[in-house]
Design a protein around this motif. Structure first.
Motif, PDB file in Angstrom:
ATOM      1  N   LEU A   1     -92.610 -23.856 -13.697  1.00 19.42           N
ATOM      2  CA  LEU A   1     -93.914 -23.769 -14.200  1.00 19.42           C
ATOM      3  C   LEU A   1     -94.043 -23.681 -15.722  1.00 19.42           C
ATOM      4  N   LYS A   2     -92.938 -23.711 -16.321  1.00 13.51           N
ATOM      5  CA  LYS A   2     -93.016 -23.500 -17.719  1.00 13.51           C
ATOM      6  C   LYS A   2     -93.602 -24.514 -18.639  1.00 13.51           C
ATOM      7  N   THR A   3     -94.488 -24.188 -19.629  1.00 12.54           N
ATOM      8  CA  THR A   3     -95.055 -25.060 -20.193  1.00 12.54           C
ATOM      9  C   THR A   3     -95.033 -24.350 -21.854  1.00 12.54           C
ATOM     10  N   ILE A   4     -94.937 -25.336 -22.975  1.00 11.70           N
ATOM     11  CA  ILE A   4     -94.954 -24.862 -24.197  1.00 11.70           C
ATOM     12  C   ILE A   4     -95.997 -25.471 -24.880  1.00 11.70           C
ATOM     13  N   ASP A   5     -96.836 -24.374 -25.777  1.00 15.66           N
ATOM     14  CA  ASP A   5     -98.147 -24.897 -26.247  1.00 15.66           C
ATOM     15  C   ASP A   5     -97.707 -25.481 -27.693  1.00 15.66           C
ATOM     16  N   LYS A   6     -98.688 -25.886 -28.360  1.00 13.80           N
ATOM     17  CA  LYS A   6     -98.417 -26.470 -29.795  1.00 13.80           C
ATOM     18  C   LYS A   6     -97.850 -25.678 -30.683  1.00 13.80           C
TER      19      LYS A   6
ATOM     20  N   HIS B   1     -95.647 -20.632 -21.619  1.00 19.63           N
ATOM     21  CA  HIS B   1     -96.656 -20.043 -20.773  1.00 19.63           C
ATOM     22  C   HIS B   1     -96.093 -20.530 -19.123  1.00 19.63           C
ATOM     23  N   PHE B   2     -96.428 -19.674 -18.307  1.00 19.25           N
ATOM     24  CA  PHE B   2     -95.900 -19.805 -16.708  1.00 19.25           C
ATOM     25  C   PHE B   2     -97.228 -19.526 -15.788  1.00 19.25           C
ATOM     26  N   LYS B   3     -98.195 -20.413 -16.213  1.00 21.88           N
ATOM     27  CA  LYS B   3     -99.454 -20.348 -15.518  1.00 21.88           C
ATOM     28  C   LYS B   3     -99.229 -20.640 -13.823  1.00 21.88           C
ATOM     29  N   GLY B   4     -99.911 -19.566 -13.140  1.00 18.39           N
ATOM     30  CA  GLY B   4     -99.720 -19.670 -11.698  1.00 18.39           C
ATOM     31  C   GLY B   4     -98.477 -19.390 -11.017  1.00 18.39           C
TER      32      GLY B   4
ATOM     33  N   LYS C   1     -96.314 -19.648  -7.018  1.00 17.84           N
ATOM     34  CA  LYS C   1     -94.872 -20.382  -6.937  1.00 17.84           C
ATOM     35  C   LYS C   1     -94.029 -19.446  -6.556  1.00 17.84           C
ATOM     36  N   SER C   2     -94.069 -18.200  -7.148  1.00 15.65           N
ATOM     37  CA  SER C   2     -92.783 -17.236  -6.748  1.00 15.65           C
ATOM     38  C   SER C   2     -92.960 -16.716  -5.433  1.00 15.65           C
ATOM     39  N   LYS C   3     -94.102 -16.854  -4.811  1.00 18.85           N
ATOM     40  CA  LYS C   3     -94.351 -16.414  -3.584  1.00 18.85           C
ATOM     41  C   LYS C   3     -93.735 -17.222  -2.601  1.00 18.85           C
TER      42      LYS C   3
ATOM     43  N   HIS D   1     -98.065  -9.358  -7.631  1.00 21.45           N
ATOM     44  CA  HIS D   1     -97.541  -8.553  -8.717  1.00 21.45           C
ATOM     45  C   HIS D   1     -98.331  -8.778 -10.008  1.00 21.45           C
ATOM     46  N   ASP D   2     -98.955  -9.876 -10.139  1.00 22.47           N
ATOM     47  CA  ASP D   2     -99.660 -10.264 -11.446  1.00 22.47           C
ATOM     48  C   ASP D   2    -100.967  -9.755 -11.460  1.00 22.47           C
ATOM     49  N   PHE D   3    -101.667  -9.430 -10.550  1.00 23.06           N
ATOM     50  CA  PHE D   3    -102.871  -9.001 -10.413  1.00 23.06           C
ATOM     51  C   PHE D   3    -103.351  -7.992 -11.682  1.00 23.06           C
TER      52      PHE D   3
END
Length: 444
Positions: free
Chosen positions: A276-281, A286-289, A293-295, A322-324
């Motif tokens: 899920l890795k994205t890279i902003d400008k 970022h690893f949103k969500g 996916k890990s579950k 875990h990220d709550f």
């Protein structure tokens, strides 16, 4: 050297000796005694053949008769007694085609995996150490007996066992053994998932779970856990992190308790990030969500390892939640809903992994993150002390009451109870029979 073995083991050896056979405790129990550890099993090796062992003892079980093993039962204890043997040819890197019995203890010890496991002992003979096991114990070394290539070619699982023993004992693997392990790692694909899971679990719940890095460097995880290799190769360019995903994971592993569930939850809590890795400008990752996916990956990995359903359920729950609370202030209402959906029985595990997660991160905004976690703990304690309803069973109304006001048994009853729980999670003060009956009548 004197080893204090259980009376039953000593009795078995004495009975065999009195009948004219050699007999010794052997393997891991000897190693552990020398190290001052308490053995979990006491295995015995003897020159007596299985049928001869069975004649000498009243209660026996043919637990591995094809490989020369008979279990002798004394009182409520069981002892495996195995005939001196030479393994036949290994054609599948898993098991010998057959075994040949021998009268020589030296031949039996020579077929074993590591020098520290190739020692025998009896009160009569003392310690038998033909391959330098004591020296390797003193030097903290895991070394194959004889030629390492041959030992790993015989049984590829020994590659994982080398790392596992190093982790359990805090030892190093000697260079020749390490080189041979790397050369044979690909053969682990031939080993059953159950055997792989056993060794991986023993490593993870050891005092040194960080030694999974050895499995990565030797090419073991590439075969048995490629998800971990992806994590090791995924950078985290974010102010919250110091390490790549894999090395962050290792830090989390070190900071949770040595239980199967917590160590696997730590191992897999960020397994979704590489996907899920994205890279902003600004070049920030970022690893949103990733928790969702890990579950999914955790379930896939644990099923592949033939893990039991209860462990899969517990691990996936901890990984998912875990990220709550990350990303802003946490409200009491949000904690109440989290506990309802997650299950309050997982609360302690959640707090444990969240603290471990922070220990594997940078100090960026650490004060705010710590305060958010403390808020979760404070709200939880208040919710429990106040007796807030978290499940349908906690409501002051049930199916019987619904029937009294005219609701017929069936799916509609479940819909009403779930709706009432949602309202009570929002406003705990609604959890009275009077208020819930009033609300329930609106659904009729």
């Amino acid at each position: 050297m004197n080893i204090n073995m259980p009376d039953e083991a000593r009795t078995i050896i004495e009975v065999l000796n009195n009948a004219g056979y050699e007999a010794y405790i052997v393997g891991g129990c000897v190693r552990d005694c020398i190290l001052g550890r308490t053995p979990s099993d006491w295995d015995i090796t003897t020159s007596a053949k299985p049928e001869e062992v069975k004649k000498l003892f009243r209660r026996t079980v043919d637990t591995g008769i094809q490989h020369g093993t008979v279990t002798v039962l004394i009182k409520s204890n069981a002892y495996e007694v195995t005939t001196f043997r030479i393994d036949g040819e290994y054609t599948d890197h898993r098991r010998p085609e057959g075994v040949t019995y021998t009268s020589e203890l030296s031949e039996d010890l020579r077929r074993r995996d590591f020098t520290i496991n190739a020692m025998a002992y009896s009160d009569k003979t003392g310690l038998v150490d033909l391959y330098g096991g004591v020296e390797d114990l003193e030097n903290g070394i895991v070394r194959c007996v004889g030629v390492a290539d041959e030992r790993f070619d015989e049984d590829a699982l020994r590659i994982m066992r080398a790392v596992r023993f190093a982790a359990q004992l805090g030892f190093e693997i000697d260079d020749a053994t390490k080189q041979a392990a790397a050369g044979h790692a690909k053969e682990l694909k031939l080993i059953s998932a159950e055997r792989v899971e056993t060794e991986l679990t023993k490593l993870l719940i050891s005092d040194h779970p960080e030694r999974i890095i050895d499995m990565y460097e030797l090419g073991i995880t590439a075969v048995i856990l490629p998800e971990f290799d992806l994590m090791m190769e995924t950078e985290q360019n974010t102010p919250y992190h110091l390490y790549d995903v894999g090395r962050h994971t290792i830090e989390v592993l070190k900071n949770v308790g040595p239980t199967k569930v917590m160590r696997y939850a730590a191992l897999l809590h960020d397994s979704g990030k590489p996907y899920l890795k994205t890279i902003d400008k600004n070049g920030r990752d970022h690893f949103k969500g990733h928790a969702v996916k890990s579950k999914e990956i955790a379930v896939s990995v644990l099923k592949r390892l033939r893990m039991d359903n209860a462990t899969i359920r517990d691990v996936k729950t901890i990984v998912y939640w875990h990220d709550f609370g990350i990303g802003g202030p946490v409200s009491k209402k949000a904690v109440r809903r989290m506990l309802s959906k997650m299950g309050p029985e997982y609360y302690d595990s959640l707090i444990e992994i969240k603290y471990a997660d922070m220990k594997g991160q940078s100090d960026y905004r650490i004060k705010e993150r710590t305060e958010a976690l403390e808020d979760i703990q404070r709200y939880h304690d208040e919710i429990i002390a106040e007796g807030d309803a978290l499940a349908i069973k906690d409501l002051k109304i049930n199916g019987k009451v619904l029937q009294e006001i005219g609701v017929k048994p069936g799916p509609q009853m479940g819909i009403i109870l779930n709706s009432l729980l949602e309202k009570v999670l929002e406003k705990p003060e609604l959890n009275t029979r009077e208020e819930l009956e009033k609300l329930a009548r609106e659904y009729k």
